[in-house]
Motif scaffolding. Sequence first.
Motif, PDB file in Angstrom:
ATOM      1  N   THR A   1       0.965  -1.088  -0.061  1.00 47.93           N
ATOM      2  CA  THR A   1      -0.062   0.147   0.006  1.00 47.93           C
ATOM      3  C   THR A   1       0.755   1.104   0.183  1.00 47.93           C
ATOM      4  N   ASN A   2       0.302   2.351  -0.128  1.00 48.29           N
ATOM      5  CA  ASN A   2       1.102   3.605  -0.259  1.00 48.29           C
ATOM      6  C   ASN A   2       1.247   4.228   1.249  1.00 48.29           C
ATOM      7  N   ASP A   3       2.032   3.422   1.923  1.00 45.77           N
ATOM      8  CA  ASP A   3       2.072   3.646   3.275  1.00 45.77           C
ATOM      9  C   ASP A   3       3.479   4.319   3.542  1.00 45.77           C
ATOM     10  N   PRO A   4       3.749   5.545   4.194  1.00 45.59           N
ATOM     11  CA  PRO A   4       4.997   5.860   4.570  1.00 45.59           C
ATOM     12  C   PRO A   4       6.000   5.079   5.027  1.00 45.59           C
ATOM     13  N   LYS A   5       5.275   3.936   5.937  1.00 48.04           N
ATOM     14  CA  LYS A   5       6.611   3.223   6.451  1.00 48.04           C
ATOM     15  C   LYS A   5       6.977   2.057   5.506  1.00 48.04           C
ATOM     16  N   LEU A   6       6.006   1.540   4.582  1.00 49.49           N
ATOM     17  CA  LEU A   6       6.540   0.567   3.573  1.00 49.49           C
ATOM     18  C   LEU A   6       7.459   1.443   2.669  1.00 49.49           C
ATOM     19  N   ASN A   7       6.934   2.623   2.321  1.00 54.09           N
ATOM     20  CA  ASN A   7       7.832   3.152   1.194  1.00 54.09           C
ATOM     21  C   ASN A   7       9.220   3.686   1.857  1.00 54.09           C
ATOM     22  N   GLY A   8       8.930   3.931   3.092  1.00 48.35           N
ATOM     23  CA  GLY A   8      10.401   4.280   3.830  1.00 48.35           C
ATOM     24  C   GLY A   8      11.138   3.138   3.780  1.00 48.35           C
ATOM     25  N   ALA A   9      10.747   1.798   4.223  1.00 52.01           N
ATOM     26  CA  ALA A   9      11.575   0.847   4.432  1.00 52.01           C
ATOM     27  C   ALA A   9      12.149   0.304   2.996  1.00 52.01           C
ATOM     28  N   ALA A  10      11.509   0.498   2.169  1.00 47.62           N
ATOM     29  CA  ALA A  10      11.969   0.328   0.673  1.00 47.62           C
ATOM     30  C   ALA A  10      12.992   1.300   0.270  1.00 47.62           C
TER      31      ALA A  10
ATOM     32  N   ASP B   1       0.009  10.089   7.341  1.00 45.50           N
ATOM     33  CA  ASP B   1      -1.176   9.181   7.487  1.00 45.50           C
ATOM     34  C   ASP B   1      -0.448   7.716   7.232  1.00 45.50           C
ATOM     35  N   SER B   2      -0.666   6.895   8.393  1.00 47.25           N
ATOM     36  CA  SER B   2       0.046   5.789   8.204  1.00 47.25           C
ATOM     37  C   SER B   2      -0.985   4.599   8.805  1.00 47.25           C
ATOM     38  N   LEU B   3      -0.922   3.516   8.281  1.00 49.26           N
ATOM     39  CA  LEU B   3      -1.967   2.319   8.675  1.00 49.26           C
ATOM     40  C   LEU B   3      -0.816   1.684   9.794  1.00 49.26           C
ATOM     41  N   HIS B   4       0.355   1.699   9.907  1.00 51.39           N
ATOM     42  CA  HIS B   4       1.099   1.056  10.766  1.00 51.39           C
ATOM     43  C   HIS B   4       0.963   1.360  12.225  1.00 51.39           C
ATOM     44  N   PRO B   5       0.599   0.444  13.207  1.00 54.30           N
ATOM     45  CA  PRO B   5       0.540   0.717  14.536  1.00 54.30           C
ATOM     46  C   PRO B   5       2.018   1.449  15.035  1.00 54.30           C
ATOM     47  N   GLY B   6       1.662   2.334  15.846  1.00 58.28           N
ATOM     48  CA  GLY B   6       2.750   3.188  16.688  1.00 58.28           C
ATOM     49  C   GLY B   6       3.152   4.227  15.433  1.00 58.28           C
ATOM     50  N   ASN B   7       2.722   4.438  14.298  1.00 56.49           N
ATOM     51  CA  ASN B   7       3.142   5.431  13.178  1.00 56.49           C
ATOM     52  C   ASN B   7       1.928   6.264  12.984  1.00 56.49           C
ATOM     53  N   GLY B   8       2.224   7.649  12.360  1.00 54.33           N
ATOM     54  CA  GLY B   8       0.991   8.450  12.060  1.00 54.33           C
ATOM     55  C   GLY B   8       0.053   8.787  13.027  1.00 54.33           C
ATOM     56  N   GLY B   9       0.438   8.937  14.471  1.00 58.51           N
ATOM     57  CA  GLY B   9      -0.611   9.048  15.519  1.00 58.51           C
ATOM     58  C   GLY B   9      -1.260   7.839  15.856  1.00 58.51           C
ATOM     59  N   ASN B  10      -1.022   6.798  15.286  1.00 53.38           N
ATOM     60  CA  ASN B  10      -1.630   5.573  15.671  1.00 53.38           C
ATOM     61  C   ASN B  10      -1.223   4.824  17.050  1.00 53.38           C
ATOM     62  N   PRO B  11      -1.872   4.258  17.925  1.00 54.29           N
ATOM     63  CA  PRO B  11      -1.181   3.753  19.125  1.00 54.29           C
ATOM     64  C   PRO B  11      -0.341   2.462  18.544  1.00 54.29           C
ATOM     65  N   GLY B  12       0.704   2.144  19.353  1.00 55.73           N
ATOM     66  CA  GLY B  12       1.372   0.958  19.152  1.00 55.73           C
ATOM     67  C   GLY B  12       0.813  -0.313  19.787  1.00 55.73           C
TER      68      GLY B  12
END
Length: 222
Positions: free
Chosen positions: A106-115, A166-177
């Motif tokens: 997905t166009n998630d900043p965590k995924l794109n950043g990891a790549a 805006d991130s789907l990952h837990p602990g990222n984009g303001g989401n709780p871990g």
Amino acid sequence: MKSSWWKYLCVFVLTYTVIAGFLMPVPMLEILHETIRNLYFHVCMWFAMMFILSVSLFYSLKYLNKPNEDYDIIASQTSYVGLVFGILGLITGSLWAKYTWGAWWTNDPKLNGAAIALLSYFAYVVLRNAMDDEQKRARISAVYNIFAYVMMITFIMIYPRLKEVDSLHPGNGGNPGFSKYDLDSHMRLVFYPAIIGWILLSWWISSINIRTERIKRYLHNQ
């Protein structure tokens, strides 16, 4: 025997991780369900990657401070192992994404950043193989290794955690871990040992590669 205790610990902990990881109960959460067991593999492999790449950075800095062939060997071999664990982290993460988000990527900043971070380390490998002079290769690689590490920290640890992102990952984009709401006592019994086990495995593989490279260079210089 005494010097190999950590290897036995690694085998024991990872065996425990695989068995307990699939058999011990986990919280039945909406969307995640049984896929939360991937936490013991995907996340812990990233921990191992972070650890071994930090070792690589440390020895690159040592090389720049005091050029020593052995520092270059350790820095390069640990970076290679870190890259492998990063790839495994992406694969397990992609599998997790497919069963929770409905897509392999997905166009998630965590995924794109990891790549982007892994591409930086792929460039490190290419850079080393592009130079024949050992001293020049070691010096330039050490400098680039610092850049690659900063890129990794920025794109994996800092940028995705910004609340504006805006991130789907837990602990990222303001989401709780995970630890905030669903890492229960059963999961902690597996998760923390799993981190230790994968880190020990990353160093075990690195130590084998380091010894192999030392032998290759010794034979080459004879």
